[in-house]
Every structure is written in structure tokens, then in C-alpha cells.
Enzyme design. Structure first.
Site, PDB file in Angstrom:
ATOM      1  CB  SER A  48      -0.894   0.019   1.243  1.00 35.84           C
ATOM      2  OG  SER A  48      -0.120   0.320   2.398  1.00 35.84           O
ATOM      3  CG  ASP A  49       1.056   5.980  -1.149  1.00 35.78           C
ATOM      4  OD1 ASP A  49       2.058   6.122  -0.432  1.00 35.78           O
ATOM      5  OD2 ASP A  49       0.709   6.829  -1.996  1.00 35.78           O
TER       6      ASP A  49
END
Length: 419
Positions: A98-99
Site C-alpha cells: 500500500s501507499d
């Protein structure tokens, strides 16, 4: 094409890459929650194609998903995106992360194909995963697959790890070569460039001493060396290079004392090099630009100095297009973009004709903000932004609507003249 080459080069040294932000991540406004609404053709033809060839051909070790929702579904929970397209269609065999803080529901993310949460949740989401497995909400095999994807990459790195030496000076020279090939000569009326050694040059602008050489936010790195245009031009022109600050890079109005000194330098010089561009506060992570203008003091400096010396050369430091109402008031424009740590040395080589500029614009520079394809729809209503321009972005928009840009995609001159 650039992504493919970059990924292949980095990974040839057993260092993994993370291609991002997957996908349709085109604004910072409400970036954690907004939904990018678009049709299948635009999704495939414009926004996924930017990733597809790189994933298929260069095989990055990891893919980083974006914060936003895509047609209502968070990227971090988007099975169509992370599993159906990325893995099943494109054959991606690395892991998806994920970011930073982009996870909405950790368990639903795992089901969709999100393997690693970054930067972690201090154990909070780990507990949610355990509960989900114990309650039957999450099949344990899904968790096993995610863990296996991460560990296989770690083991592959460890088994092929080599000790290397970081050659600082060689890398600095490489950075210079890249900028030499990337800078774009946009205008050169009366063959004002290249400069000649021995001629008096007024060098004006804060960027000449304090170059903006990199982007903002998370992209900050520490340079090993840092060239300045003032020092590099003085190596070639010596005392014939007259420097004045003239203006602060983010100022909207001129300081009278600084202006007077700039006028005096311009009057005494054969040519004037103006170091202009955007301060980091105009274009950085976490916020969108409000306009495409340069700060007011820079535009005012051109209006004043053209009265005292018509031989004005603008050197731009900026990360993205700007509008140039001053195009007719100056004789030469060189787009340096964000130059990198060796970029000022490269720019001096170009200005003095040691290297013939050959770069071409990788994007369109519009005449005004209102001409841009997303102008009427950006940044959306509430928590949705509609991509109503569809596939007509970039040059497709300007060509189709017959809108004349200031400088077109692919434009770029050299010192050679052609007939």
C-alpha cells in the site's frame, strides 16, 4: 518506456523497485478518499497502459497501490485491479504494497490482492487478520499466499546479494549527462545562445545560487555534491559574469534595492540570463497547484529589464508546465526542469555551447490553465471526480480541439539551423 528501462537497470543490481501509484491517481485534493470515476476505455488506454508494459516486460518486484477509490472501490481493496488485471492478465508475480496509510480495510485488502501494509499499524491490523482467519471471514490460504509472495522476494534478494561500492563522482557525472540530454531549448531568437566566453553576462535570480534540483515531499534525497549555475558560469566566464539575486523565488513583488542592482547589471551586460521557475511551495506532495503561473516578482522582473537590455534569456527550474506570458518579451528560453544535483553544470555547458541541446518536451505547455483537458471537472464534486475528458488528454485534447499550445508535446530546438 522510461519505467521499463529504469526498473530493468535497478533490478539488474538485485535491488527491487516499486512501481506506483496504481492506479488513476491524478490529484492530491482528498487523495485519501476521492473516487476517480472513468470509463473502461480511458482506464485501459490511458491510465493502465502506463503500467502495463513496465509490469509485463520489466517485472518490478513490487507494485504500490494508490490511496484513491476507482469507480467507488478503494485501490487497496480493488480485486479487479490488484488480482484480475495485475496478476491474472499481466502475469505480475511480485507482491503488492500500500501507499503510506492507504489501507482502508486490511482483511478486504488481503482478499483483493494487497499483500503488505505500509508503514504498518503497530499490530492493530495484524490482530484483525488473526480474528478474520479464526472467524472464517478470511481463508487462511489467502494469508499464506500473501506471506509467501513477500518472503520469496526477501529470499531472492538475500540469495543474490552482492557487496558494491557507490562511486559518487561517477554518478555525479552520469546525472550531468542525463540533464544534458534532457534540457529543452524552446526559443532562441537571433541565435542569442550559445553564450561566448569574455562577453559580459548578467546572471539574475536566486536559483543561480540555490538551485531547485529535486521534487518536494517524500521525494527529498541528500545530494552527494551540488553544482550551482553561478559557480559553473564563473568557471567559464570569470569576472564577466555579473550576479544579482534580483528576486526571491517565491516573492510576488520586487524589492526596490534588489531591482536597482539587477537593472545596473543588465545595463552593463551584453546578455541577461534570468534563473526563473517554481518554488517548492507551488508544487509539492499533498497539494495541487492552484494555477500555472510563475511567481509575480519573476514576471515583473522581465517587464522591467526588457527596457534596459533586450537580450533576455530565461532558464527555467520547475517540475511541470508553466504558462509563459513573457514568451514574446524574451529572446531565448531553456527548460531545465528539476535539474538534479549536477544539473547546473549541465546547464552551463548548454548555455556556453559546449553541448548542443537536444531534449524534447514530454508534455504539452498550454497557453492558459483554462485550455487544459480537465479544467471543467477538476477536482470534482464532493468525494468524486469524473474523468469526462476520457481518452482526450495531453496532445490528443489539443489536437482534437485545435487549441494552440504555448509549446507542443515533442517540441525542442537545437543550436543547429535547418532549411
Amino acid at each position: 518506456e522510461l519505467a521499463k528501462s529504469y526498473i530493468s537497470g535497478v533490478q539488474s543490481k538485485q535491488v527491487g523497485t516499486s512501481i506506483k501509484h496504481f492506479a488513476v491517481n491524478n490529484q492530491e485534493f482528498r487523495r485519501m478518499s476521492c473516487s476517480s470515476e472513468l470509463d473502461e476505455r480511458a482506464l485501459r488506454e490511458i491510465y493502465l497502459s502506463a503500467f502495463e508494459a513496465a509490469v509485463k516486460e520489466a517485472k518490478p518486484w513490487t507494485v504500490m497501490c494508490s490511496y484513491n477509490r476507482i469507480n467507488g472501490v478503494y485501490a487497496s481493496e480493488n480485486k479487479k485491479l490488484l488480482s484480475d488485471i495485475l496478476r491474472d492478465e499481466w502475469g505480475f508475480d511480485g507482491y503488492v504494497m500500500s501507499d503510506w496509510g492507504a489501507v482502508n480495510d486490511r482483511v478486504e485488502g488481503l482478499k483483493a490482492g494487497l499483500d503488505l501494509e505500509m508503514p504498518g499499524s503497530s499490530g492493530v491490523n495484524d490482530e484483525e487478520i488473526i480474528k478474520a482467519v479464526e472467524s472464517g471471514r478470511l481463508d487462511e490460504s489467502v494469508l499464506d499466499t500473501a506471506v509467501e509472495r513477500i518472503l520469496s522476494r526477501i529470499f531472492a534478494y538475500w540469495e543474490n546479494k552482492t557487496n558494491t561500492v557507490f562511486p559518487y563522482k561517477e554518478h555525479h557525472e552520469l546525472a550531468k549527462r542525463i540533464e544534458l540530454e534532457s534540457a529543452v531549448l524552446l526559443k532562441n531568437e537571433d541565435q542569442l545562445l550559445p553564450l561566448k566566453e569574455g562577453k559580459k553576462i548578467a546572471l539574475i535570480g536566486q536559483f543561480a545560487k540555490e538551485p531547485r534540483y529535486q521534487g518536494g515531499g517524500s521525494s527529498h534525497i541528500n545530494p552527494t555534491f551540488l553544482d550551482t549555475l553561478l559557480e559553473e558560469m564563473q568557471k567559464r566566464g570569470g569576472d564577466a559574469v555579473l550576479y544579482e539575486k534580483g528576486f526571491s523565488v517565491d516573492a510576488e513583488s520586487l524589492d526596490e534595492a534588489e531591482l536597482e542592482r539587477a537593472i545596473a547589471a543588465a545595463k552593463a551586460a551584453d546578455k541577461v540570463v534570468l534563473c526563473m521557475g517554481l518554488p517548492e511551495s507551488y508544487e509539492t506532495e499533498g497539494l495541487d497547484r492552484k494555477h500555472l503561473n510563475l511567481p509575480g516578482a519573476q514576471l515583473e522582473m522581465i517587464r522591467v529589464l526588457k527596457q534596459y537590455n533586450p537580450n533576455l534569456i530565461v532558464v527555467l527550474n520547475n517540475g511541470a508546465p508553466v504558462v509563459m506570458p513573457f514568451e514574446d518579451d524574451v529572446k531565448a528560453i531553456v527548460e531545465g526542469y528539476l535539474l538534479g544535483q549536477a544539473g547546473s553544470g549541465a546547464m552551463a555547458s548548454i548555455l556556453y555551447g559546449e553541448v548542443n541541446p537536444s531534449g524534447k518536451l514530454a508534455e504539452t505547455f498550454p497557453m492558459r490553465l483554462e485550455d487544459t483537458p480537465a479544467y471543467l471537472n477538476f477536482p470534482g464534486e464532493g468525494y468524486q471526480v469524473e474523468y469526462r475528458e476520457g481518452v482526450f488528454v495531453g496532445y490528443r485534447h489539443y489536437d482534437s480541439k485545435k487549441i494552440r499550445p504555448q509549446f507542443a508535446f515533442g517540441e525542442g530546438l537545437s543550436y543547429t539551423t535547418f532549411s
